[in-house]
Design a protein around this motif. Structure first.
Motif, PDB file in Angstrom:
ATOM      1  N   ALA A 190       0.621  -1.075   0.276  1.00  0.00           N
ATOM      2  CA  ALA A 190      -0.357  -0.168  -0.092  1.00  0.00           C
ATOM      3  C   ALA A 190       0.609   1.016   0.363  1.00  0.00           C
ATOM      4  O   ALA A 190       1.942   1.683   0.606  1.00  0.00           O
ATOM      5  N   VAL A 191       0.899   1.892  -0.359  1.00  0.00           N
ATOM      6  CA  VAL A 191       1.179   3.731  -0.477  1.00  0.00           C
ATOM      7  C   VAL A 191       0.251   4.125  -0.301  1.00  0.00           C
ATOM      8  O   VAL A 191      -0.654   4.370  -1.113  1.00  0.00           O
ATOM      9  N   ALA A 192       0.811   5.449   0.011  1.00  0.00           N
ATOM     10  CA  ALA A 192      -0.135   6.554   1.023  1.00  0.00           C
ATOM     11  C   ALA A 192       0.774   7.844   0.545  1.00  0.00           C
ATOM     12  O   ALA A 192       2.465   7.728   0.823  1.00  0.00           O
ATOM     13  N   ARG A 193       0.175   8.724  -0.697  1.00  0.00           N
ATOM     14  CA  ARG A 193       0.780   9.738  -0.974  1.00  0.00           C
ATOM     15  C   ARG A 193      -0.101  11.292  -0.706  1.00  0.00           C
ATOM     16  O   ARG A 193      -1.239  11.468  -0.794  1.00  0.00           O
ATOM     17  N   PRO A 194       0.534  11.626   0.947  1.00  0.00           N
ATOM     18  CA  PRO A 194       0.158  13.024   1.505  1.00  0.00           C
ATOM     19  C   PRO A 194      -0.167  13.484   0.468  1.00  0.00           C
ATOM     20  O   PRO A 194       0.349  14.049  -0.661  1.00  0.00           O
ATOM     21  N   ALA A 195      -0.708  14.890   0.738  1.00  0.00           N
ATOM     22  CA  ALA A 195      -1.145  16.369   0.654  1.00  0.00           C
ATOM     23  C   ALA A 195       0.220  17.286   0.348  1.00  0.00           C
ATOM     24  O   ALA A 195       0.672  17.502  -0.411  1.00  0.00           O
ATOM     25  N   VAL A 196       0.889  17.026   1.178  1.00  0.00           N
ATOM     26  CA  VAL A 196       2.228  17.388   1.431  1.00  0.00           C
ATOM     27  C   VAL A 196       3.711  16.923   1.293  1.00  0.00           C
ATOM     28  O   VAL A 196       3.397  15.779   2.345  1.00  0.00           O
ATOM     29  N   PRO A 197       4.584  16.426   0.506  1.00  0.00           N
ATOM     30  CA  PRO A 197       5.382  15.625   0.855  1.00  0.00           C
ATOM     31  C   PRO A 197       5.921  14.923   2.230  1.00  0.00           C
ATOM     32  O   PRO A 197       6.735  16.025   2.282  1.00  0.00           O
ATOM     33  N   LEU A 198       6.202  13.498   2.875  1.00  0.00           N
ATOM     34  CA  LEU A 198       7.142  13.272   3.349  1.00  0.00           C
ATOM     35  C   LEU A 198       8.728  14.095   3.486  1.00  0.00           C
ATOM     36  O   LEU A 198       9.048  13.775   2.187  1.00  0.00           O
ATOM     37  N   ASP A 199       8.614  13.705   4.689  1.00  0.00           N
ATOM     38  CA  ASP A 199      10.880  13.987   4.712  1.00  0.00           C
ATOM     39  C   ASP A 199      11.106  12.491   5.120  1.00  0.00           C
ATOM     40  O   ASP A 199      10.891  11.891   5.543  1.00  0.00           O
ATOM     41  N   ASP A 200      12.223  11.826   3.720  1.00  0.00           N
ATOM     42  CA  ASP A 200      12.246  10.868   4.021  1.00  0.00           C
ATOM     43  C   ASP A 200      13.736  10.510   5.045  1.00  0.00           C
ATOM     44  O   ASP A 200      14.149   9.111   4.726  1.00  0.00           O
ATOM     45  N   GLY A 201      13.742  11.882   5.466  1.00  0.00           N
ATOM     46  CA  GLY A 201      15.179  11.965   6.762  1.00  0.00           C
ATOM     47  C   GLY A 201      16.716  12.050   6.183  1.00  0.00           C
ATOM     48  O   GLY A 201      17.513  11.573   6.926  1.00  0.00           O
ATOM     49  N   SER A 202      16.511  12.038   4.661  1.00  0.00           N
ATOM     50  CA  SER A 202      17.406  12.365   3.672  1.00  0.00           C
ATOM     51  C   SER A 202      18.689  13.652   4.431  1.00  0.00           C
ATOM     52  O   SER A 202      17.895  14.665   5.389  1.00  0.00           O
ATOM     53  N   VAL A 203      19.401  14.057   3.786  1.00  0.00           N
ATOM     54  CA  VAL A 203      20.388  15.321   4.253  1.00  0.00           C
ATOM     55  C   VAL A 203      19.684  16.549   4.095  1.00  0.00           C
ATOM     56  O   VAL A 203      19.177  16.251   2.451  1.00  0.00           O
TER      57      VAL A 203
END
Length: 370
Positions: free
Chosen positions: A132-145
């Motif tokens: 399952a893939v959830a796409r929010p209205a505002v992209p999430l931060d994936d923790g990269s630099v």
């Protein structure tokens, strides 16, 4: 003093000496001593010693002193806890990096030690999994630099390299809720490409529903969820992921209202696109006359979509469009005159509906086949 059960030998060996010096001189522990305490706290975390046990041990070791140098003890315990918590955050950050790299490799089909690494996260890749893939209205931060900006309102943890990780945002809370219900060996949740990916066993059908429930609760309006079909093996995970993201893309292209889209319900669309020349010919042949309508073809295409979505009920279609029933009737008659096709005729209805779907897939008439 005897060693305390559960605490590695020598971990707090210098603690009595530091306290004794503080009691004798009245001076608080210096920087070097506090650094030693932080290092001891980090070693305790790495050894799996519970923080409560570590602090209790430090307090018990101080009880034999008379008097107890409370300000020094307070500083010592604070430094122990700081080192312990820093080590935990670093370990969690490293786990997040490993998880993100594994998810990237898994979803792109890169097979470098994939099965071995999957076991670390509780996945048995020979089994069937759904994504399952959830796409929010505002992209999430994936923790990269990053530059330090928090993308989704959570807490921030920085390691020595300036890496920023959102440790208390919606993605983290959804993961914790899923793991709490199904166990870490049954679900894998990770941020990827600004969205949230959830991999679950194909037999655990309730898990995707639970995932969607948490997305609905924790994401701001404007989110979408795509659900891939269950497939077997590492390649099956890739296929299910592509189906899930494809469902979201189709929802956008077709302007579908439903926030949750199942790939199994949208199988007709890849079939349509598989023979692009045929669908272009259908759209051009059936719908090109609508260009002659006053206001262009878009109002008439929207009317057809509303009528099809309402199973031919023109009153319901009018409510969807926010117009009168008479306006819908007029537009349908205009469509029949221009194209020669009527949605009231079963065969012609199928042709019209397929042509309208094809038009949305091809972004017609903005990108008309040529």
């Amino acid at each position: 003093m005897d060693e305390v059960p559960g605490v590695p030998a020598g971990l707090l060996g210098g603690h009595p000496r530091v306290l004794a010096a503080a009691a004798a001189t009245g001076r608080l522990p210096g920087r070097a001593a506090l650094d030693d305490y932080r290092a001891a706290g980090a070693r305790a975390a790495e050894s799996g010693v519970p923080l409560r046990v570590l602090v209790e041990t430090a307090l018990v070791m101080a009880e034999s002193m008379d008097p107890v140098p409370l300000p020094a003890l307070r500083r010592a315990v604070s430094a122990l806890m700081e080192g312990y918590e820093n080590a935990q955050r670093l370990a969690l950050r490293q786990e997040e990096v490993a998880r993100r790299e594994f998810v990237d490799d898994l979803l792109q089909g890169r097979a470098d030690r994939l099965a071995e690494r999957a076991e670390h996260f509780g996945l048995r890749l020979a089994e069937t999994y759904a994504v399952a893939v959830a796409r929010p209205a505002v992209p999430l931060d994936d923790g990269s630099v990053r530059d330090g900006t928090v993308r989704d309102g959570g807490g921030v943890v920085r390691d020595g390299g300036g890496v920023v990780w959102d440790g208390d945002g919606p993605a983290r809370r959804i993961e914790e809720a899923m793991v709490a219900r199904f166990g870490s060996h049954n679900v894998l949740v990770a941020v990827r490409d600004g969205g949230l990916v959830c991999v679950v066993p194909g037999s655990l059908t309730v898990a995707t529903g639970e995932f969607t429930h948490h997305v609905r609760q924790m994401f701001a309006p404007g989110w979408r969820v795509g659900l891939g079909r269950p497939h077997r093996g590492p390649g099956g995970v890739v296929t299910s992921y592509r189906e899930a993201t494809g469902a979201i893309e189709l929802g956008d292209r077709l302007d579908l209202r439903a926030p949750v889209l199942k790939a199994a319900d949208l199988l007709v669309f890849p079939v349509l696109l598989r023979d692009r020349a045929a669908i272009e010919d259908l759209v051009t042949t059936v719908l090109s006359p609508l260009r002659e309508a006053r206001g262009g073809p878009e109002p008439l295409l929207g009317t057809l979509e509303a009528v099809f979505a309402s199973q031919g009920n023109q009153t319901a279609a009018a409510r969807r469009l926010g117009v009168s029933t008479r306006a819908v009737t007029y537009r349908l008659e205009r469509i029949r005159r221009l194209t020669g096709f009527s949605p009231d005729d079963p065969t012609q209805r199928f042709t019209l509906e397929t042509a309208v779907l094809g038009a949305r897939l091809l972004e017609w008439p903005a990108h008309a086949p040529g």
